[in-house]
Design an enzyme around this catalytic site. Structure first.
Site, PDB file in Angstrom:
ATOM      1  N   ASP A  58       0.825  -1.211   0.000  1.00 20.83           N
ATOM      2  CA  ASP A  58       0.000   0.000   0.000  1.00 20.83           C
ATOM      3  C   ASP A  58       0.857   1.259   0.000  1.00 20.83           C
ATOM      4  O   ASP A  58       0.481   2.276  -0.576  1.00 20.83           O
ATOM      5  CB  ASP A  58      -0.953   0.006   1.198  1.00 20.83           C
ATOM      6  CG  ASP A  58      -2.357  -0.397   0.797  1.00 20.83           C
ATOM      7  OD1 ASP A  58      -2.789  -0.019  -0.314  1.00 20.83           O
ATOM      8  OD2 ASP A  58      -3.043  -1.082   1.575  1.00 20.83           O
TER       9      ASP A  58
ATOM     10  N   GLU B  69      -3.513  -4.511  -6.928  1.00 15.33           N
ATOM     11  CA  GLU B  69      -4.751  -4.204  -6.196  1.00 15.33           C
ATOM     12  C   GLU B  69      -5.717  -5.384  -6.139  1.00 15.33           C
ATOM     13  O   GLU B  69      -6.426  -5.556  -5.149  1.00 15.33           O
ATOM     14  CB  GLU B  69      -5.471  -3.022  -6.868  1.00 15.33           C
ATOM     15  CG  GLU B  69      -4.588  -1.812  -7.065  1.00 15.33           C
ATOM     16  CD  GLU B  69      -5.159  -0.567  -6.422  1.00 15.33           C
ATOM     17  OE1 GLU B  69      -6.116  -0.678  -5.659  1.00 15.33           O
ATOM     18  OE2 GLU B  69      -4.624   0.520  -6.687  1.00 15.33           O
TER      19      GLU B  69
ATOM     20  N   GLU C 285      -5.040   5.270  -0.787  1.00 15.68           N
ATOM     21  CA  GLU C 285      -3.961   4.293  -0.581  1.00 15.68           C
ATOM     22  C   GLU C 285      -3.106   4.694   0.623  1.00 15.68           C
ATOM     23  O   GLU C 285      -2.614   3.837   1.364  1.00 15.68           O
ATOM     24  CB  GLU C 285      -3.085   4.156  -1.832  1.00 15.68           C
ATOM     25  CG  GLU C 285      -3.814   3.602  -3.061  1.00 15.68           C
ATOM     26  CD  GLU C 285      -4.228   2.155  -2.957  1.00 15.68           C
ATOM     27  OE1 GLU C 285      -4.012   1.515  -1.914  1.00 15.68           O
ATOM     28  OE2 GLU C 285      -4.795   1.636  -3.952  1.00 15.68           O
TER      29      GLU C 285
ATOM     30  N   HIS D 128     -10.852   0.469  -7.295  1.00 10.52           N
ATOM     31  CA  HIS D 128      -9.596   0.859  -7.948  1.00 10.52           C
ATOM     32  C   HIS D 128      -9.242  -0.122  -9.061  1.00 10.52           C
ATOM     33  O   HIS D 128      -8.874   0.271 -10.172  1.00 10.52           O
ATOM     34  CB  HIS D 128      -8.442   0.895  -6.936  1.00 10.52           C
ATOM     35  CG  HIS D 128      -8.630   1.874  -5.814  1.00 10.52           C
ATOM     36  ND1 HIS D 128      -7.740   1.958  -4.763  1.00 10.52           N
ATOM     37  CD2 HIS D 128      -9.573   2.811  -5.583  1.00 10.52           C
ATOM     38  CE1 HIS D 128      -8.155   2.907  -3.916  1.00 10.52           C
ATOM     39  NE2 HIS D 128      -9.268   3.429  -4.402  1.00 10.52           N
TER      40      HIS D 128
ATOM     41  N   GLU E 231     -10.308  -1.182  -2.894  1.00  7.94           N
ATOM     42  CA  GLU E 231      -9.435  -1.803  -3.905  1.00  7.94           C
ATOM     43  C   GLU E 231     -10.241  -2.402  -5.041  1.00  7.94           C
ATOM     44  O   GLU E 231      -9.796  -2.425  -6.187  1.00  7.94           O
ATOM     45  CB  GLU E 231      -8.541  -2.887  -3.277  1.00  7.94           C
ATOM     46  CG  GLU E 231      -7.625  -2.429  -2.148  1.00  7.94           C
ATOM     47  CD  GLU E 231      -6.586  -1.396  -2.545  1.00  7.94           C
ATOM     48  OE1 GLU E 231      -6.645  -0.855  -3.657  1.00  7.94           O
ATOM     49  OE2 GLU E 231      -5.702  -1.130  -1.709  1.00  7.94           O
TER      50      GLU E 231
ATOM     51  N   TYR F 109      -2.808   0.067   8.735  1.00  6.24           N
ATOM     52  CA  TYR F 109      -2.089  -1.066   9.316  1.00  6.24           C
ATOM     53  C   TYR F 109      -1.297  -0.638  10.545  1.00  6.24           C
ATOM     54  O   TYR F 109      -1.188  -1.399  11.508  1.00  6.24           O
ATOM     55  CB  TYR F 109      -1.189  -1.726   8.263  1.00  6.24           C
ATOM     56  CG  TYR F 109      -1.993  -2.281   7.116  1.00  6.24           C
ATOM     57  CD1 TYR F 109      -2.855  -3.351   7.321  1.00  6.24           C
ATOM     58  CD2 TYR F 109      -1.943  -1.715   5.844  1.00  6.24           C
ATOM     59  CE1 TYR F 109      -3.630  -3.850   6.288  1.00  6.24           C
ATOM     60  CE2 TYR F 109      -2.713  -2.205   4.808  1.00  6.24           C
ATOM     61  CZ  TYR F 109      -3.559  -3.266   5.028  1.00  6.24           C
ATOM     62  OH  TYR F 109      -4.342  -3.745   4.014  1.00  6.24           O
TER      63      TYR F 109
END
Length: 326
Positions: A74, A165, A105, A202, A199, A112
């Site tokens: 990412d 992705e 993104e 995307h 995602e 995380y």
């Protein structure tokens, strides 16, 4: 960026006009992405601490290693991926959509860290990042994709981005989806579901833009690019399998993670307009616990269509299958 104008010439710089669209899908995608807007800080990840502490050290390590892999990819996508796409836009509106993708993104990459700090102490987090920043298979994936971003053609960049992705992320997504299906780490999985929802848009959007340009190539150019694409996919799959062994062997999940990876590689090919490469019926072979971790509807309802249920900033409209019929 002076561009051709539908209504008179542009002397120096063209103002974007959302009322005159060269491609209605740019506006639809913008509206879809902005309606899905979310932030990691609104999901109460620390509520998963009791679940986290109930896991073995090996299980915790699996999740930490999966997530640092996702963080790295990412980060690459936020710093390079959507950025290099802007060199090849077909309209100003496409650039606006890429700006949104670029920002989200960065939100994904930051998410995380929110998960890490909610569940681990600082010393452990430093160890996790040190592992990811030196892990050979993970670094190889980043290197292959980034080299295409830096020196590939416009269409090669889109292939690399869609593979990242729609395919490469999913080995990392497997663990939180499995735990969600077993009623653990539900807030962690909520973030993952929100990321997957982004995602999926995307991947389909860039795949659609790829298909528009691919149709403009000669048959010879199409065949060359297709051959290049399959070589890239085989290379990435080999490294992805090696990475899955490193992350998942300790808990015996590697075989089923590989099935999931192939299912998502087929999804990536579908986004680019190509038939699936891996065996028919592979969707049925994906662990149903993982599928059900996201799917609350009928069994044939694809989990890409699901929306996060616990996000606190307000309800957003669910994705429907027809949203992907470009």
């Amino acid at each position: 960026m002076a561009q051709h104008s539908h209504s008179g010439e542009v002397e120096y710089y063209k103002a974007i006009d959302w009322n005159r669209l060269e491609d209605a899908l740019d506006k639809q995608t913008w509206e879809k992405l902005t309606s899905q807007f979310w932030l990691d800080t609104r999901v109460p990840v620390s509520n998963d601490l009791a679940d986290w502490r109930s896991l073995t050290e090996i299980e915790q390590e699996v999740i930490n290693h999966a997530f640092v892999g996702l963080t790295l990819l990412d980060t690459l996508q936020s710093e390079e991926g959507a950025n290099v796409m802007r060199e090849d836009i077909r309209s100003q509106h496409e650039e606006a959509v890429l700006n949104n993708i670029l920002f989200m993104e960065s939100v994904h990459a930051k998410s995380y860290s929110t998960i890490f700090i909610s569940l681990n102490d600082s010393k452990k987090i430093d160890e996790i990042f040190a592992w990811g920043n030196q892990q050979p298979q993970l670094q190889y994936k980043a290197k292959v994709i980034n080299e295409i971003y830096q020196s590939g053609t416009a269409l090669q960049k889109k292939i690399a981005s869609v593979f990242l992705e729609s395919f490469l992320f999913y080995s990392g997504f497997y663990a939180p989806l499995w735990y969600l299906g077993n009623a653990k780490l539900e807030n962690v999985a909520e973030i993952i579901k929100l990321i997957i929802r982004d995602e999926s848009v995307h991947g389909t959007y860039l795949g659609y833009k790829f298909q528009l340009a691919f149709r403009e190539l000669s048959q010879t150019e199409q065949k060359e690019l297709e051959n290049w694409m399959y070589l890239l996919l085989n290379d990435l799959m080999t490294k992805e399998e090696a990475f899955a062994h490193i992350v998942y062997d300790a808990i015996g999940w590697t075989k089923e993670v590989k099935v999931f990876m192939r299912y998502n590689a087929n999804k990536a090919l579908q986004n680019l307009g190509f038939p699936p490469l891996y065996a028919d019926g592979i969707a049925e072979r994906v662990n149903p616990i993982v599928m059900n971790g996201l799917s609350t509807n009928t069994s044939n309802h694809d989990f890409f269509s699901q929306v996060g249920s616990g996000y606190l900033m307000g309800e957003v409209e669910a994705m429907n299958e027809e949203d992907y019929d470009f």
